[in-house]
Structures are given as C-alpha cells and as structure tokens.
Design a protein around this motif. Sequence first.
Motif, PDB file in Angstrom:
ATOM      1  N   ALA A  77      31.331  95.459  24.386  1.00  0.00           N
ATOM      2  CA  ALA A  77      30.340  95.755  23.347  1.00  0.00           C
ATOM      3  C   ALA A  77      30.135  94.544  22.436  1.00  0.00           C
ATOM      4  CB  ALA A  77      30.774  96.971  22.530  1.00  0.00           C
ATOM      5  N   TRP A  78      31.211  93.842  22.109  1.00  0.00           N
ATOM      6  CA  TRP A  78      31.102  92.663  21.246  1.00  0.00           C
ATOM      7  C   TRP A  78      30.241  91.594  21.913  1.00  0.00           C
ATOM      8  CZ3 TRP A  78      32.540  87.464  21.136  1.00  0.00           C
ATOM      9  CH2 TRP A  78      32.522  86.871  19.870  1.00  0.00           C
ATOM     10  N   LEU A  79      30.479  91.340  23.191  1.00  0.00           N
ATOM     11  CA  LEU A  79      29.669  90.344  23.906  1.00  0.00           C
ATOM     12  C   LEU A  79      28.203  90.766  23.961  1.00  0.00           C
ATOM     13  CD1 LEU A  79      32.169  89.511  26.775  1.00  0.00           C
ATOM     14  CD2 LEU A  79      31.398  87.932  24.975  1.00  0.00           C
ATOM     15  N   LYS A  80      27.964  92.044  24.186  1.00  0.00           N
ATOM     16  CA  LYS A  80      26.589  92.553  24.228  1.00  0.00           C
ATOM     17  C   LYS A  80      25.916  92.376  22.863  1.00  0.00           C
ATOM     18  CE  LYS A  80      23.881  96.690  25.155  1.00  0.00           C
ATOM     19  NZ  LYS A  80      23.916  98.115  25.462  1.00  0.00           N
ATOM     20  N   ASP A  81      26.639  92.711  21.811  1.00  0.00           N
ATOM     21  CA  ASP A  81      26.094  92.557  20.461  1.00  0.00           C
ATOM     22  C   ASP A  81      25.800  91.093  20.153  1.00  0.00           C
ATOM     23  OD1 ASP A  81      26.342  95.288  20.104  1.00  0.00           O
ATOM     24  OD2 ASP A  81      28.097  95.153  18.791  1.00  0.00           O
ATOM     25  N   GLN A  82      26.706  90.221  20.555  1.00  0.00           N
ATOM     26  CA  GLN A  82      26.504  88.790  20.328  1.00  0.00           C
ATOM     27  C   GLN A  82      25.280  88.289  21.079  1.00  0.00           C
ATOM     28  OE1 GLN A  82      28.147  86.563  18.229  1.00  0.00           O
ATOM     29  NE2 GLN A  82      28.860  88.518  17.440  1.00  0.00           N
ATOM     30  N   SER A  83      25.091  88.759  22.287  1.00  0.00           N
ATOM     31  CA  SER A  83      23.921  88.371  23.071  1.00  0.00           C
ATOM     32  C   SER A  83      22.638  88.778  22.349  1.00  0.00           C
ATOM     33  CB  SER A  83      23.971  89.019  24.455  1.00  0.00           C
ATOM     34  OG  SER A  83      22.784  88.757  25.169  1.00  0.00           O
ATOM     35  N   SER A  84      22.587  90.016  21.932  1.00  0.00           N
ATOM     36  CA  SER A  84      21.412  90.522  21.231  1.00  0.00           C
ATOM     37  C   SER A  84      21.152  89.745  19.942  1.00  0.00           C
ATOM     38  CB  SER A  84      21.597  92.005  20.918  1.00  0.00           C
ATOM     39  OG  SER A  84      20.512  92.488  20.167  1.00  0.00           O
ATOM     40  N   GLY A  85      22.190  89.551  19.155  1.00  0.00           N
ATOM     41  CA  GLY A  85      22.041  88.836  17.894  1.00  0.00           C
ATOM     42  C   GLY A  85      21.594  87.404  18.078  1.00  0.00           C
ATOM     43  N   HIS A  86      22.157  86.738  19.069  1.00  0.00           N
ATOM     44  CA  HIS A  86      21.789  85.346  19.303  1.00  0.00           C
ATOM     45  C   HIS A  86      20.372  85.214  19.859  1.00  0.00           C
ATOM     46  CE1 HIS A  86      26.015  84.675  18.503  1.00  0.00           C
ATOM     47  NE2 HIS A  86      25.627  83.460  18.183  1.00  0.00           N
ATOM     48  N   GLN A  87      19.947  86.177  20.670  1.00  0.00           N
ATOM     49  CA  GLN A  87      18.558  86.174  21.143  1.00  0.00           C
ATOM     50  C   GLN A  87      17.603  86.300  19.959  1.00  0.00           C
ATOM     51  OE1 GLN A  87      18.018  89.189  24.177  1.00  0.00           O
ATOM     52  NE2 GLN A  87      19.712  88.382  25.386  1.00  0.00           N
ATOM     53  N   GLN A  88      17.942  87.196  19.044  1.00  0.00           N
ATOM     54  CA  GLN A  88      17.104  87.387  17.860  1.00  0.00           C
ATOM     55  C   GLN A  88      17.104  86.141  16.984  1.00  0.00           C
ATOM     56  OE1 GLN A  88      18.031  91.061  15.831  1.00  0.00           O
ATOM     57  NE2 GLN A  88      18.000  92.205  17.741  1.00  0.00           N
ATOM     58  N   ALA A  89      18.269  85.523  16.846  1.00  0.00           N
ATOM     59  CA  ALA A  89      18.358  84.311  16.038  1.00  0.00           C
ATOM     60  C   ALA A  89      17.503  83.204  16.636  1.00  0.00           C
ATOM     61  CB  ALA A  89      19.811  83.864  15.916  1.00  0.00           C
ATOM     62  N   LEU A  90      17.556  83.041  17.949  1.00  0.00           N
ATOM     63  CA  LEU A  90      16.729  82.012  18.594  1.00  0.00           C
ATOM     64  C   LEU A  90      15.245  82.281  18.378  1.00  0.00           C
ATOM     65  CD1 LEU A  90      18.568  81.244  21.944  1.00  0.00           C
ATOM     66  CD2 LEU A  90      18.216  79.698  20.004  1.00  0.00           C
ATOM     67  N   ALA A  91      14.844  83.534  18.451  1.00  0.00           N
ATOM     68  CA  ALA A  91      13.441  83.875  18.210  1.00  0.00           C
ATOM     69  C   ALA A  91      13.045  83.518  16.776  1.00  0.00           C
ATOM     70  CB  ALA A  91      13.195  85.359  18.475  1.00  0.00           C
ATOM     71  N   LEU A  92      13.931  83.786  15.841  1.00  0.00           N
ATOM     72  CA  LEU A  92      13.671  83.457  14.446  1.00  0.00           C
ATOM     73  C   LEU A  92      13.587  81.943  14.249  1.00  0.00           C
ATOM     74  CD1 LEU A  92      13.410  84.722  11.604  1.00  0.00           C
ATOM     75  CD2 LEU A  92      15.881  84.495  11.401  1.00  0.00           C
ATOM     76  N   ILE A  93      14.512  81.222  14.847  1.00  0.00           N
ATOM     77  CA  ILE A  93      14.512  79.758  14.763  1.00  0.00           C
ATOM     78  C   ILE A  93      13.234  79.200  15.378  1.00  0.00           C
ATOM     79  CG2 ILE A  93      15.620  77.667  15.656  1.00  0.00           C
ATOM     80  CD1 ILE A  93      18.316  79.234  15.385  1.00  0.00           C
TER      81      ILE A  93
END
Length: 184
Positions: free
Chosen positions: A122-138
């Motif tokens: 679950a932690w890896l999945k959450d990190q994936s989702s969060g980092h995808q969102q961060a890249l979109a924001l960047i």
Amino acid sequence: MRFTHTCVTVAAAAGVLALTGTATAFGAASPAADSDAVFLQTIHQANLAEIAAGKDARTHATTDCVKRVADIIVRDHTTLDSKGAALAKSKGITMAKEPSAAQQKQLSALKSKNGTAAYDSAWLKDQSSGHQQALALIDKELKSGKDSQIRAAAQAARPVVAAHLKMVEGGVCHAPTESGSPQR
C-alpha cells in the motif's frame, strides 16, 4: 493484497498516500492566489506528506528495501522542501505547517496495516500515486508558471520526483515470494 510494485519519491512534491486529485491530495489553495504561489504552497504540503510517510515507513515497513526507499524520500523531500520554503519566504508566500487533512487521513489509513506485507504494498502504491500527481503539478508549473525562480525550482525538483516514481514503480524492490511476502 498482492505486492505488485517493486520498491519510492522526491522533489517538489509527492503526495504520499493514494490521493485522488491534485487539489484534494495536496490541499486546495485560494483561487485568488497567483499560480506560482499556489504551486509552492501545494508542493510544500506534498513534501510534508512525503516526509511523514517516509518516516512512518522507516518504522512500519516489513522489508529493508521499502525502508531504504523511505530514507531516500525523506532525505530528498526534506532538501527540496527546505529550498522551496526559503524561496517562498523570500517572496512573502505563507506556507502550511503540516500536511493537508486529506493527506493526514490517508497516512492514518496506511497505519492500520503497520508491520505487514500489505503495508509495504500500500505504501508503494500511495507513493506512486503521489509522485505521479507531483510530476503533473511540476509540469504544469514548468509550462505556465510566470516566476522564473519558481520555475527553476520546479525544473530542479522534476528529476528527483521522477527518480522516486521510478523507484516505487519498478525495479528497486522485488516482487513477493511464493509465500506472498515481499523479498527483502
């Protein structure tokens, strides 16, 4: 839960936690605020969430791999956040003191799996989702940001966040063994 990812995040944002939408995940900002300030505020909250999630994984993950990735994420997001906070201060932009309520709720949900293989997955999945969102924001900031210093900070953070995404999505941590437990 099947462990489908291979071992985590950084740079300007990440939003630990299976977040469902940039505004909700990172905290909504005032519609009147300029987009550069909103970017700094949003990325700051994402960094805070990543740091909190990384610290939690150091204690509650079951595999050494996830713990190592968490260490990298904490280190990188702490550095990124420090630079972003200094930039925000120089521009008079107010920053939140903690992750958003949605981010805190997501971390609490993850904690219910402490010390289990399900936590790591679950932690890896959450990190994936969060980092995808961060890249979109960047990427949005890089495309439409007006402040050259803030765009430069986003440009510098992008490879860090992309590297974190690559770590959590593939290739760093191994798939589970036949018993269902991730390999250490």
